[in-house]
Every structure is written in structure tokens, then in C-alpha cells.
Scaffold this active site. Sequence first.
Site, PDB file in Angstrom:
ATOM      1  N   LYS A  12       0.860  -1.183   0.000  1.00 36.47           N
ATOM      2  CA  LYS A  12       0.000   0.000   0.000  1.00 36.47           C
ATOM      3  C   LYS A  12       0.892   1.229   0.000  1.00 36.47           C
ATOM      4  O   LYS A  12       1.695   1.430   0.914  1.00 36.47           O
ATOM      5  CB  LYS A  12      -0.912   0.000   1.224  1.00 36.47           C
ATOM      6  CG  LYS A  12      -1.880   1.178   1.256  1.00 36.47           C
ATOM      7  CD  LYS A  12      -2.904   1.105   0.121  1.00 36.47           C
ATOM      8  CE  LYS A  12      -4.081   0.247   0.486  1.00 36.47           C
ATOM      9  NZ  LYS A  12      -5.133   0.239  -0.552  1.00 36.47           N
ATOM     10  N   THR A  57      -3.594  -5.193   0.676  1.00 35.49           N
ATOM     11  CA  THR A  57      -2.962  -3.888   0.861  1.00 35.49           C
ATOM     12  C   THR A  57      -3.809  -2.997   1.767  1.00 35.49           C
ATOM     13  O   THR A  57      -3.267  -2.144   2.475  1.00 35.49           O
ATOM     14  CB  THR A  57      -2.728  -3.197  -0.491  1.00 35.49           C
ATOM     15  OG1 THR A  57      -3.970  -2.898  -1.116  1.00 35.49           O
ATOM     16  CG2 THR A  57      -1.892  -4.092  -1.404  1.00 35.49           C
ATOM     17  N   ASP A  58      -5.129  -3.187   1.750  1.00 37.38           N
ATOM     18  CA  ASP A  58      -5.981  -2.404   2.650  1.00 37.38           C
ATOM     19  C   ASP A  58      -5.685  -2.741   4.110  1.00 37.38           C
ATOM     20  O   ASP A  58      -5.731  -1.861   4.986  1.00 37.38           O
ATOM     21  CB  ASP A  58      -7.460  -2.669   2.341  1.00 37.38           C
ATOM     22  CG  ASP A  58      -8.386  -1.709   3.060  1.00 37.38           C
ATOM     23  OD1 ASP A  58      -8.349  -0.494   2.760  1.00 37.38           O
ATOM     24  OD2 ASP A  58      -9.125  -2.166   3.962  1.00 37.38           O
ATOM     25  N   PHE A 153      33.318  26.938 -12.458  1.00 36.06           N
ATOM     26  CA  PHE A 153      33.175  25.801 -13.373  1.00 36.06           C
ATOM     27  C   PHE A 153      33.915  26.127 -14.667  1.00 36.06           C
ATOM     28  O   PHE A 153      33.477  26.971 -15.456  1.00 36.06           O
ATOM     29  CB  PHE A 153      31.711  25.490 -13.663  1.00 36.06           C
ATOM     30  CG  PHE A 153      31.515  24.177 -14.378  1.00 36.06           C
ATOM     31  CD1 PHE A 153      32.022  22.997 -13.849  1.00 36.06           C
ATOM     32  CD2 PHE A 153      30.833  24.112 -15.590  1.00 36.06           C
ATOM     33  CE1 PHE A 153      31.853  21.778 -14.496  1.00 36.06           C
ATOM     34  CE2 PHE A 153      30.663  22.906 -16.243  1.00 36.06           C
ATOM     35  CZ  PHE A 153      31.172  21.739 -15.693  1.00 36.06           C
ATOM     36  N   ARG A 170      30.143  31.963  -9.781  1.00 38.48           N
ATOM     37  CA  ARG A 170      28.760  31.706 -10.159  1.00 38.48           C
ATOM     38  C   ARG A 170      27.919  31.431  -8.922  1.00 38.48           C
ATOM     39  O   ARG A 170      28.434  31.116  -7.840  1.00 38.48           O
ATOM     40  CB  ARG A 170      28.666  30.506 -11.109  1.00 38.48           C
ATOM     41  CG  ARG A 170      29.061  29.181 -10.477  1.00 38.48           C
ATOM     42  CD  ARG A 170      28.769  28.001 -11.392  1.00 38.48           C
ATOM     43  NE  ARG A 170      29.166  26.732 -10.772  1.00 38.48           N
ATOM     44  CZ  ARG A 170      28.856  25.530 -11.261  1.00 38.48           C
ATOM     45  NH1 ARG A 170      28.160  25.434 -12.379  1.00 38.48           N
ATOM     46  NH2 ARG A 170      29.266  24.430 -10.644  1.00 38.48           N
ATOM     47  N   GLN A 213      30.144  18.147  -8.415  1.00 44.89           N
ATOM     48  CA  GLN A 213      30.624  16.824  -8.009  1.00 44.89           C
ATOM     49  C   GLN A 213      31.555  16.939  -6.798  1.00 44.89           C
ATOM     50  O   GLN A 213      31.479  16.119  -5.871  1.00 44.89           O
ATOM     51  CB  GLN A 213      31.364  16.149  -9.171  1.00 44.89           C
ATOM     52  CG  GLN A 213      30.458  15.662 -10.288  1.00 44.89           C
ATOM     53  CD  GLN A 213      30.259  16.701 -11.377  1.00 44.89           C
ATOM     54  OE1 GLN A 213      30.338  17.895 -11.124  1.00 44.89           O
ATOM     55  NE2 GLN A 213      29.980  16.246 -12.594  1.00 44.89           N
ATOM     56  N   ASN A 239      21.360  20.674 -10.350  1.00 45.06           N
ATOM     57  CA  ASN A 239      21.970  22.000 -10.433  1.00 45.06           C
ATOM     58  C   ASN A 239      20.886  22.999 -10.833  1.00 45.06           C
ATOM     59  O   ASN A 239      20.449  23.041 -11.976  1.00 45.06           O
ATOM     60  CB  ASN A 239      23.112  21.995 -11.460  1.00 45.06           C
ATOM     61  CG  ASN A 239      24.021  23.191 -11.306  1.00 45.06           C
ATOM     62  OD1 ASN A 239      23.632  24.213 -10.745  1.00 45.06           O
ATOM     63  ND2 ASN A 239      25.243  23.071 -11.810  1.00 45.06           N
ATOM     64  N   HIS A 241      20.120  26.064 -12.026  1.00 45.69           N
ATOM     65  CA  HIS A 241      20.909  27.072 -12.716  1.00 45.69           C
ATOM     66  C   HIS A 241      20.374  28.487 -12.489  1.00 45.69           C
ATOM     67  O   HIS A 241      19.174  28.737 -12.576  1.00 45.69           O
ATOM     68  CB  HIS A 241      20.927  26.788 -14.220  1.00 45.69           C
ATOM     69  CG  HIS A 241      21.516  25.460 -14.563  1.00 45.69           C
ATOM     70  ND1 HIS A 241      22.836  25.142 -14.324  1.00 45.69           N
ATOM     71  CD2 HIS A 241      20.966  24.349 -15.130  1.00 45.69           C
ATOM     72  CE1 HIS A 241      23.077  23.906 -14.744  1.00 45.69           C
ATOM     73  NE2 HIS A 241      21.955  23.410 -15.229  1.00 45.69           N
TER      74      HIS A 241
END
Length: 286
Positions: A12, A57-58, A153, A170, A213, A239, A241
Site C-alpha cells: 500500500k 494492501t488495505d 566551473f 557563479r 561533483q 543544479n 541554474h
Amino acid sequence: MSVKLGPNRYGKAETRLVHVAREGPVHRIKDVNVSTSLSGDTEAVHLTGDNAAVLPTDTQKNTAYAFARKHGVGQIEEFALLLARHFVTSHPSIHHARVEIEEYGWNRAGPHSFVRDGGEVRTCVVHHDRRGDSTVVSGLKDLVVLNTTGSEFHGYIVDEYTTLPPTRDRVLATAVTARWRHTGETASYAQSYERTRQALLDAFAGTHSRSLQQTLYAMGERALTVCPEICEVRLALPNKHHLVVDLSPFGLDNDNEVFHAADRPYGLIEGSVLREDAPDPRFAWE
């Protein structure tokens, strides 16, 4: 053609559960999303439709509600272990249980008043099998962080399709998804969570980043250094941006002050950091 049944499980998903602890005039709440998944003697139900070995599942949903009433909801890892062990020990046809819980935070605004926390979602995934073995993975998602400087970068591969200009200053922003594996049961999951979370934040803020990284590795390394009870950290860092807007058509300069926050496409950096002596994860990451 010969075929056979492969790995399978059923359960569930996303049982929404709010527990109010009415301990005197000051109340406490736990707001969680519980997903259970079971596996074991399920060949007959797949091949012939025989449901004799199936726990509905109930029923799994109802068990989560009943256990919240019987035991309360403390640390989500402990509640998940309680459910997983119950399913495996109570029903011979169930050999393995996986319980995943998300917790949504609320900030106190009074003795019985709360404001929904807009921050990250706390998570855990617990496994337990009929041999009595358990694994616990704690974590968080949607922890949005941003550095306005201290990120570079450059020096990457350039080919005929490269248009990205190199930068030595940046904005670095991401929405952290982190999961960490415990070496065993932890004395205080609450304290472990706070220490690990803070270690991730400290590393993000304190690392002069030459790539996302590098930041990922620094975050995982810091968490493992601060928290001896965990042995592996897995991180996913999109990322987010922030692109410098060209204001020259308006006769204005823009020295990294005005940005367009782009939501897609985005870079996605994923990786794991683990101790060299980390034990076998077995089914922890399944």
C-alpha cells in the site's frame, strides 16, 4: 517458450497519517506518509490467482493506523521498524517487508497550534526479513540551498556543441536529496538526523566549489566524519541554474547581481560516499 516469475512485491503506497499526541494542554503532531511493500510466497497468486498467501494492501493501510494508535509515532525509523517486523513475524507467507516513510514538519505556534514547515521532507526506508535482519536508511529531500559565490566551473571538455562559457564566480544552488545508511540500530535517530543534516549544510556552505561533483563528495565526507553511526551517504543534487541576465540592451551592466532562475533543463549530479570498511548493504537500497 518457457517463462518463470521474477522478483516481485506488493503493498500500500502513500498512506497519509497524522497522529496527535494529546499529553496535557500542549499537543504534539506527527504528519507522515507511509508506504509498505511485502514479498514472500506469492507465486500462486501470480500464476493461478490464489490469494491465500496475500495480506491485502488495505490491511497494510489499517495496520499503520492501528499501530499509530497503539504505539504512537515517534522517530519515523522506529515506527517503520515496528511495522516491518510485525508483517514478517505475524504472517508465515511474508518473508520480507519494506517500509518507507516521509515526514512533513510543523512548527509550533501555540500549545495546540502549528504552522506547516516549508523546508525539507525527512525520509526513511526500513527493510526486515524472516531471518531477523534489518537495515535502516534515513534521509531527506527538497532541502534547497544556495551559495551566491565561492563556486567555479571551467576546464571541462569543449567540443563542437559546447556553448557554455567558463566561469570563476557563479551562483551554486541545488535541492538536496540525501540518504544515509546506518551500520545498525541507532540510539537516537533524531540526534543522528540533526547531526547529519547539519554536516551536509556545513560542507555545502564551507566548500569552495570547482564543480558540483566536488561539493557532493565534500558533503558525504563531512557527514561520515561527524556521524560514526552511518557508513554510506547517497546524494542527488540537481543544479538549479541561475543565469546572469544580459542587461546591456538597456544600457545597464550586470556584475553577477541579476539572474534568471531556470527550472529546466538542469544538470543532475548523483553519487555515493562510503567508508572503506562499510558492511555489505544487502537489501538496504532496494
